[in-house]
Design a protein around this motif. Structure first.
Motif, PDB file in Angstrom:
ATOM      1  N   PHE A  83       1.338  -3.388  -8.509  1.00 51.20           N
ATOM      2  CA  PHE A  83       0.807  -2.323  -8.663  1.00 51.20           C
ATOM      3  C   PHE A  83       1.503  -1.374  -7.636  1.00 51.20           C
ATOM      4  CE2 PHE A  83      -2.149   1.311  -8.080  1.00 51.20           C
ATOM      5  CZ  PHE A  83      -2.435   1.931  -9.365  1.00 51.20           C
ATOM      6  N   LEU A  84       1.936  -1.411  -6.654  1.00 52.01           N
ATOM      7  CA  LEU A  84       2.808  -0.516  -5.423  1.00 52.01           C
ATOM      8  C   LEU A  84       3.942  -0.310  -6.187  1.00 52.01           C
ATOM      9  CD1 LEU A  84       1.519  -2.404  -2.266  1.00 52.01           C
ATOM     10  CD2 LEU A  84       0.790  -0.079  -2.967  1.00 52.01           C
ATOM     11  N   ARG A  85       4.707  -1.141  -6.629  1.00 48.00           N
ATOM     12  CA  ARG A  85       5.925  -1.123  -7.228  1.00 48.00           C
ATOM     13  C   ARG A  85       6.036  -0.131  -8.214  1.00 48.00           C
ATOM     14  NH1 ARG A  85       9.875  -5.472  -8.176  1.00 48.00           N
ATOM     15  NH2 ARG A  85      11.174  -3.756  -8.080  1.00 48.00           N
ATOM     16  N   ALA A  86       5.164  -0.356  -9.095  1.00 44.68           N
ATOM     17  CA  ALA A  86       4.614   0.462 -10.039  1.00 44.68           C
ATOM     18  C   ALA A  86       4.774   2.000  -9.786  1.00 44.68           C
ATOM     19  CB  ALA A  86       3.753   0.129 -11.284  1.00 44.68           C
TER      20      ALA A  86
ATOM     21  N   LEU B 188      -2.053   9.206  -1.945  1.00 47.86           N
ATOM     22  CA  LEU B 188      -2.017   8.308  -2.908  1.00 47.86           C
ATOM     23  C   LEU B 188      -2.922   7.253  -2.586  1.00 47.86           C
ATOM     24  CD1 LEU B 188       2.056   7.838  -3.401  1.00 47.86           C
ATOM     25  CD2 LEU B 188       0.500   9.066  -5.100  1.00 47.86           C
ATOM     26  N   GLN B 189      -4.114   7.148  -3.300  1.00 49.87           N
ATOM     27  CA  GLN B 189      -5.347   6.770  -2.893  1.00 49.87           C
ATOM     28  C   GLN B 189      -6.014   6.189  -4.156  1.00 49.87           C
ATOM     29  OE1 GLN B 189      -7.738   9.621  -0.926  1.00 49.87           O
ATOM     30  NE2 GLN B 189      -6.471  10.093   0.407  1.00 49.87           N
TER      31      GLN B 189
ATOM     32  N   ILE C 248      -3.375   8.488  -9.322  1.00 46.49           N
ATOM     33  CA  ILE C 248      -3.460   6.989  -9.357  1.00 46.49           C
ATOM     34  C   ILE C 248      -4.683   6.985 -10.716  1.00 46.49           C
ATOM     35  CG2 ILE C 248      -4.474   4.770  -8.769  1.00 46.49           C
ATOM     36  CD1 ILE C 248      -2.949   5.310  -6.189  1.00 46.49           C
ATOM     37  N   ASP C 249      -5.664   7.768 -10.471  1.00 49.23           N
ATOM     38  CA  ASP C 249      -6.648   7.762 -11.827  1.00 49.23           C
ATOM     39  C   ASP C 249      -6.043   8.160 -12.972  1.00 49.23           C
ATOM     40  OD1 ASP C 249      -8.725   6.897 -10.012  1.00 49.23           O
ATOM     41  OD2 ASP C 249      -9.491   8.581  -9.609  1.00 49.23           O
ATOM     42  N   GLN C 250      -5.263   9.211 -12.976  1.00 49.36           N
ATOM     43  CA  GLN C 250      -4.680   9.929 -14.026  1.00 49.36           C
ATOM     44  C   GLN C 250      -3.723   9.255 -14.660  1.00 49.36           C
ATOM     45  OE1 GLN C 250      -3.226  13.506 -12.078  1.00 49.36           O
ATOM     46  NE2 GLN C 250      -5.201  14.194 -11.518  1.00 49.36           N
ATOM     47  N   ARG C 251      -3.089   8.358 -13.959  1.00 50.61           N
ATOM     48  CA  ARG C 251      -1.900   7.531 -14.633  1.00 50.61           C
ATOM     49  C   ARG C 251      -2.322   6.034 -14.373  1.00 50.61           C
ATOM     50  NH1 ARG C 251       2.632  10.594 -12.940  1.00 50.61           N
ATOM     51  NH2 ARG C 251       1.868  12.661 -13.229  1.00 50.61           N
TER      52      ARG C 251
ATOM     53  N   ALA D 138       7.474   3.628  -8.650  1.00 54.90           N
ATOM     54  CA  ALA D 138       8.718   4.006  -9.428  1.00 54.90           C
ATOM     55  C   ALA D 138       7.983   5.470 -10.477  1.00 54.90           C
ATOM     56  CB  ALA D 138       8.901   2.995 -10.566  1.00 54.90           C
ATOM     57  N   ASP D 139       7.058   5.743 -10.164  1.00 56.40           N
ATOM     58  CA  ASP D 139       6.437   6.754 -10.859  1.00 56.40           C
ATOM     59  C   ASP D 139       7.077   8.197 -10.571  1.00 56.40           C
ATOM     60  OD1 ASP D 139       3.699   7.935 -12.579  1.00 56.40           O
ATOM     61  OD2 ASP D 139       4.161   9.578 -10.967  1.00 56.40           O
ATOM     62  N   ALA D 140       7.534   8.860 -11.761  1.00 58.60           N
ATOM     63  CA  ALA D 140       8.577  10.218 -11.798  1.00 58.60           C
ATOM     64  C   ALA D 140       7.946  11.033 -10.768  1.00 58.60           C
ATOM     65  CB  ALA D 140       8.446  10.704 -12.983  1.00 58.60           C
ATOM     66  N   ASP D 141       6.641  11.239 -10.840  1.00 54.99           N
ATOM     67  CA  ASP D 141       5.902  12.408  -9.843  1.00 54.99           C
ATOM     68  C   ASP D 141       5.795  11.911  -8.306  1.00 54.99           C
ATOM     69  OD1 ASP D 141       5.654  14.217 -11.634  1.00 54.99           O
ATOM     70  OD2 ASP D 141       3.501  13.742 -12.194  1.00 54.99           O
ATOM     71  N   VAL D 142       5.676  10.585  -8.319  1.00 54.23           N
ATOM     72  CA  VAL D 142       5.696  10.044  -6.948  1.00 54.23           C
ATOM     73  C   VAL D 142       7.118  10.335  -6.115  1.00 54.23           C
ATOM     74  CG1 VAL D 142       5.480   8.150  -5.624  1.00 54.23           C
ATOM     75  CG2 VAL D 142       3.586   8.587  -7.166  1.00 54.23           C
ATOM     76  N   ALA D 143       8.039   9.897  -7.209  1.00 57.97           N
ATOM     77  CA  ALA D 143       9.277   9.957  -6.770  1.00 57.97           C
ATOM     78  C   ALA D 143       9.840  11.378  -6.289  1.00 57.97           C
ATOM     79  CB  ALA D 143      10.355   9.402  -7.754  1.00 57.97           C
ATOM     80  N   ALA D 144       9.199  12.468  -7.111  1.00 58.87           N
ATOM     81  CA  ALA D 144       9.571  13.687  -6.810  1.00 58.87           C
ATOM     82  C   ALA D 144       8.765  14.519  -5.777  1.00 58.87           C
ATOM     83  CB  ALA D 144       9.484  14.680  -8.248  1.00 58.87           C
ATOM     84  N   GLY D 145       7.732  13.921  -5.357  1.00 61.01           N
ATOM     85  CA  GLY D 145       6.872  14.260  -4.180  1.00 61.01           C
ATOM     86  C   GLY D 145       5.822  15.091  -4.868  1.00 61.01           C
ATOM     87  N   ARG D 146       5.436  14.771  -5.988  1.00 61.08           N
ATOM     88  CA  ARG D 146       4.497  15.610  -6.746  1.00 61.08           C
ATOM     89  C   ARG D 146       3.240  15.050  -6.667  1.00 61.08           C
ATOM     90  NH1 ARG D 146       8.981  16.961 -10.306  1.00 61.08           N
ATOM     91  NH2 ARG D 146       7.874  15.340 -11.664  1.00 61.08           N
ATOM     92  N   LEU D 147       2.464  14.736  -5.365  1.00 60.97           N
ATOM     93  CA  LEU D 147       1.299  13.938  -5.190  1.00 60.97           C
ATOM     94  C   LEU D 147      -0.002  14.663  -5.443  1.00 60.97           C
ATOM     95  CD1 LEU D 147       3.158  12.423  -2.050  1.00 60.97           C
ATOM     96  CD2 LEU D 147       3.312  11.767  -4.448  1.00 60.97           C
TER      97      LEU D 147
END
Length: 677
Positions: free
Chosen positions: A423-426, A229-230, A443-446, A429-438
């Motif tokens: 921004f870090l909290r948002a 996550l960069q 970040i650029d895409q969302r 909370a992203d669904a892919d971040v929560a699921a480990g799909r990193l």
């Protein structure tokens, strides 16, 4: 060479901020004396106050001779460089050795071998570690190498790190400008303009392995960290272990990292970084670089292994063998770290600045750790890296760690300086971040959705605007003995409305207040209906009640600006007085032709002259802060009517740099500046 920690006694910490404090914490626990160093700007900093002694550096943190002299004068036997500054400077490590000082880091040849990315790739490749295809100066022509590899490619400083100067080039036409920019950054940040080019692996995972080596031939690894996550090629959230890596892949990558460390005779704590194609689970990854120092994200490894990496660094530097073997390494639970930066996510994560007016950080407790250099009154400028603190949470599993980190960030408030906390909290909370799909491109895409979720764009919520107006009204009415001086809008018959034009992001919003907030008032935002309101103060907080619902805000005021903080979010709302030029959130791209600096920094390069015709989007100048370049472009077609920017001159955020006017425009620049509301 000293033998054991007792032979060290005193350690000089050649760094500042949160990492200096983190090292001092371990020194104190081990019973070792700590010596801080500081620039003039940092004379009142926390690391200076908390060390056992402190020495002023007349020429700043990069002055090798000054740091060595400070160590000798303070009686230090060892120097811990932290990360950044001189941590990976071969000349500094050699000077320490020449003066009989223990350098808490690897031997100079290892720093030299791994500090040069070109040489590092060749060295580890010879040891059987897979590397990304590419080319490098001086042997390769970058244009020819890029054509051979195929676009897109990645341009990188050979001596660099932390994403500085790293640029993605998607076509041959973009290459020359990218090379020029990367060269400038490389020379400024690392003193070496040599570049390399690599195949760009789209949407990879960034996985790194923590290694430890001693002077007795022992080399082990402590598992991996996920750093995918960069933004701007720099990490903002890291975790251990990675949700991608299984036990077999961990074993293979760990073995490759140990081989890489052995190939250069490594000693101490270091990190071997890999990129792993996101669509190829089980891929052992490509070596990209080795950081010959402690990493910013080392706390997540400490929290899952129970080891203190700074203590291990010190013991190895003192000649002790590693106290554990590879089979002794155990990873328990999950840890996630978030980096708190002085930056504005809505402005492409550009650095910000200011004075810390109010601060709340979660206390270190079970499962939560805060590494921070912040304190109320601290001035955040453009001289140093914008990272302010790190918030780390541990949990029995990944979901628990993510929940704990979000709670800790919700309890973190910094007023006076725009940060990325919301921004870090948002992001968490992203669904892919929560699921480990990193992925490094997530970040650029969302970005638009993440900014919206963080309330980083657009006007603040109505309840925040109402709270700010009530606080201003309450502060101006508090403590007045003369009833004629109270701004309650009193008149014969009934109180009148007082209007507070407040500007944040976007156009000013008129908020009306009638009555005294401390006793009971009404408030209306814009053309909306009035709400019953009351304000009570508890310390630095404001308890704002709107229609029976009470919300607690951290609160601070700086002149005409009210800062409010809640749940990790912070808003700066400025009283918009007649004649003010208005909100400047679009700095550098103002529709009125006024070009402003997007961040506090220094003008690096001016590309135009007064009277020159320019087109919309044309680069006008480059502003640099914290070794980061930002190109300021023309907001519209026109002529450079005014040019106040000068190369080498420091500028404040939103300072006017130029005025672009249509060729036939007759209005003066002054008229442009005073639009008013």
């Amino acid at each position: 060479m000293v033998s054991g920690l007792s032979g060290i006694g005193t350690v000089l910490v050649a760094n500042r901020g949160e990492i200096a404090l983190r090292v001092i914490r371990t020194l104190r626990r081990l019973g070792l004396r700590s010596v801080a160093v500081h620039s003039d700007a940092d004379a009142g900093a926390r690391h200076v106050r908390e060390a056992d002694a402190a020495v002023r550096l007349a020429s700043g943190y990069l002055d090798i001779e000054g740091v060595v002299a400070a160590a000798k004068a303070s009686g230090a036997r060892a120097v811990h460089p932290g990360y950044g500054f001189l941590a990976e400077n071969t000349a500094f490590a050699r000077r320490c050795a020449e003066e009989g000082l223990v350098f808490v880091g690897p031997p100079p040849p290892a720093i030299e071998a791994m500090g040069d990315k070109i040489r590092a790739k060749a060295t580890v490749a010879a040891a059987g570690v897979p590397v990304v295809p590419g080319g490098a100066e001086p042997g390769d022509d970058l244009a020819e190498a890029a054509a051979r590899i195929g676009f897109p490619v990645l341009i990188k400083p050979s001596a660099g790190g932390g994403g500085k100067g790293m640029l993605v080039v998607r076509s041959a036409g973009e290459l020359a400008e990218a090379v020029a920019s990367a060269r400038r950054t490389a020379a400024a940040a690392f003193g070496d303009a040599t570049l390399l080019v690599e195949r760009y692996v789209s949407d990879p995972r960034h996985i790194e392995i923590q290694v430890l080596a001693d002077t007795h031939g022992n080399v082990i690894h402590l598992g991996e960290r996920e750093c995918s996550l960069q933004r701007r090629h720099q990490k903002i959230v890291e975790e251990a272990p990675s949700p991608l890596i299984d036990e077999e892949t961990r074993r293979r990558m760990g073995a490759a990292a140990v081989s890489a460390a052995r190939s250069v005779g490594y000693v101490g704590a270091g990190t071997v970084e890999f990129i792993v194609p996101g669509d190829q689970p089980g891929h052992p990854g490509y070596f990209i670089e080795m950081n010959t120092r402690l990493q910013v994200e080392h706390p997540v490894t400490e929290m899952v292994t129970g080891l203190d990496l700074v203590e291990l660094q010190l013991r190895v530097a003192a000649g002790e063998p590693l106290p554990l073997a590879q089979q002794d390494v155990r990873m328990r639970g999950h840890a996630v770290e978030a980096r708190v930066y002085a930056e504005d996510p809505a402005r492409d994560f550009l650095p910000t600045g200011g004075r810390v007016l109010a601060l709340a950080e979660p206390e270190d407790a079970a499962g939560v750790r805060v590494d921070s250099g912040l304190f109320p009154g601290a001035v955040v400028g453009s001289d140093y890296d914008p990272m302010l603190a790190k918030v780390i949470a541990w949990g029995s599993d990944r979901a628990a760690a993510l929940r704990g980190l979000d709670t800790a960030l919700r309890r973190t408030t910094v007023l006076g300086v725009t940060t990325n906390i919301a921004f870090l909290r948002a992001l968490l909370a992203d669904a892919d971040v929560a699921a480990g799909r990193l992925g490094t491109g997530l970040i650029d895409q969302r970005l638009d959705a993440l900014l919206a979720a963080a309330h980083a764009t657009g006007a603040p919520p109505d309840e925040v605007l109402a709270a700010a107006a009530l606080v201003l009204h309450d502060e101006l009415s508090g403590g007045d003995d003369d009833p004629w001086d109270v701004p309650d809008g009193w008149r014969i018959g009934e109180p009148a409305w007082t209007t507070w034009p407040l500007a944040a992001r976007g156009e000013p919003v008129a908020v009306r207040v009638r009555g005294l907030p401390a006793r009971g008032a009404e408030v209306a935002v814009g053309d909306g209906p009035p709400s019953e309101a009351r304000v009570a103060r508890e310390g630095g907080d404001a308890l704002v009640t709107l229609d029976g619902v009470t919300t607690r805000y951290a609160c601070a005021r700086d002149g005409h600006t009210v800062w409010l903080g809640r749940d990790g979010r912070a808003w700066a709302l400025t009283r918009h007085l007649p004649g003010d030029p208005g909100d400047r959130a679009g700095a550098g791209l103002a529709g009125d032709g006024v070009v402003r600096s997007p961040m506090p920094g220094t003008v690096l390069l001016v590309k135009v002259v007064p009277g020159e015709a320019v087109t919309e989007g044309q680069p006008l100048l480059i502003v640099e802060a914290m070794k980061m370049e930002h190109t300021v472009t023309a907001p519209a077609d026109g002529v450079v009517a005014e040019l106040t920017a000068r190369a080498g001159r420091p500028v404040d955020m939103d300072e006017v740099l130029a005025v672009i006017r249509a060729p036939d425009a007759g209005a003066s620049p002054e008229a442009t500046e005073t639009g008013g509301s």
